[in-house]
Design a protein around this motif. Structure first.
Motif, PDB file in Angstrom:
ATOM      1  N   GLY A   1      41.655  34.146  51.172  1.00  0.00           N
ATOM      2  CA  GLY A   1      40.253  35.082  51.185  1.00  0.00           C
ATOM      3  C   GLY A   1      40.286  36.417  50.636  1.00  0.00           C
TER       4      GLY A   1
ATOM      5  N   TRP B   1      32.863  37.634  47.764  1.00  0.00           N
ATOM      6  CA  TRP B   1      33.450  36.155  48.186  1.00  0.00           C
ATOM      7  C   TRP B   1      32.292  35.364  48.257  1.00  0.00           C
ATOM      8  CZ3 TRP B   1      38.234  36.674  47.260  1.00  0.00           C
ATOM      9  CH2 TRP B   1      38.968  35.344  47.688  1.00  0.00           C
TER      10      TRP B   1
ATOM     11  N   THR C   1      32.123  30.524  48.111  1.00  0.00           N
ATOM     12  CA  THR C   1      33.677  29.589  48.403  1.00  0.00           C
ATOM     13  C   THR C   1      34.234  29.202  46.209  1.00  0.00           C
ATOM     14  OG1 THR C   1      31.926  28.513  47.659  1.00  0.00           O
ATOM     15  CG2 THR C   1      31.931  28.678  50.099  1.00  0.00           C
TER      16      THR C   1
ATOM     17  N   GLU D   1      37.366  31.684  46.397  1.00  0.00           N
ATOM     18  CA  GLU D   1      38.386  30.734  47.384  1.00  0.00           C
ATOM     19  C   GLU D   1      38.722  29.775  47.102  1.00  0.00           C
ATOM     20  OE1 GLU D   1      39.392  30.764  51.292  1.00  0.00           O
ATOM     21  OE2 GLU D   1      37.632  31.842  51.048  1.00  0.00           O
TER      22      GLU D   1
END
Length: 168
Positions: free
Chosen positions: A117, A106, A108, A111
């Motif tokens: 998330g 994961w 940004t 995101e």
């Protein structure tokens, strides 16, 4: 083929693979092509890891056309490019439900597309098992590319580029 020829060939493939990985370090976005029931479809996707002799990972949404297309045909083509390098990969892609791996990868950028998330039920991974890779590289970068283009115009010779093929 003698065993020394096989060793040389394996060594060449290892060097080609290492060169390919190095080339791809600065190419995070692929045009990801699926071959579903509606035919070929290409979309830009950010890759999460570079190891062409292993697997490549992408974070995506479960409810997308490209994810559904993989349910019909796992074949994919990935193309990457920079100012003086081009890479083409083919392989098989699979939708993977693995929250731990999703958390590990994961970032940004993910995101921005999936604000819920890694625990978002719509967030999923695509793993691509690379079967074949090709690259075209202009050693020396932009200046070498300009000189090669000038050479083509002046002499009629072909463009100077390095081409390689990598198969696991």
């Amino acid at each position: 083929m003698t065993s020394s020829e096989q060793t040389t060939t394996a060594g060449d493939q290892d060097r080609e693979r290492a060169h390919l990985v190095e080339l791809m370090e600065d190419m995070p976005i692929a045009m990801f092509t699926t071959f579903g029931t509606e035919g070929p479809r290409s979309i830009p996707m950010a890759r999460q890891e570079v190891e062409p002799d292993a697997e490549m990972w992408f974070i995506t949404a479960r409810d997308t056309a490209h994810t559904r297309a993989l349910g019909h045909d796992a074949s994919v083509a990935l193309t990457f490019s920079s100012r003086d390098t081009w890479v083409s990969l083919t392989g098989k892609a699979y939708v993977v439900d693995d929250t731990a791996k999703l958390r590990e990868l994961w970032n940004t950028f993910a995101e921005a597309w999936l604000p819920g998330g890694p625990e978002d039920p719509n967030a999923v991974l695509i793993r691509v098992d690379v079967e074949k890779a090709e690259y075209w590289d202009t050693p020396g970068g932009k200046v070498a590319s300009l000189l090669s283009f000038a050479k083509v115009k002046l002499t009629g010779d072909t463009y100077d580029a390095r081409h390689g093929t990598v198969e696991p």
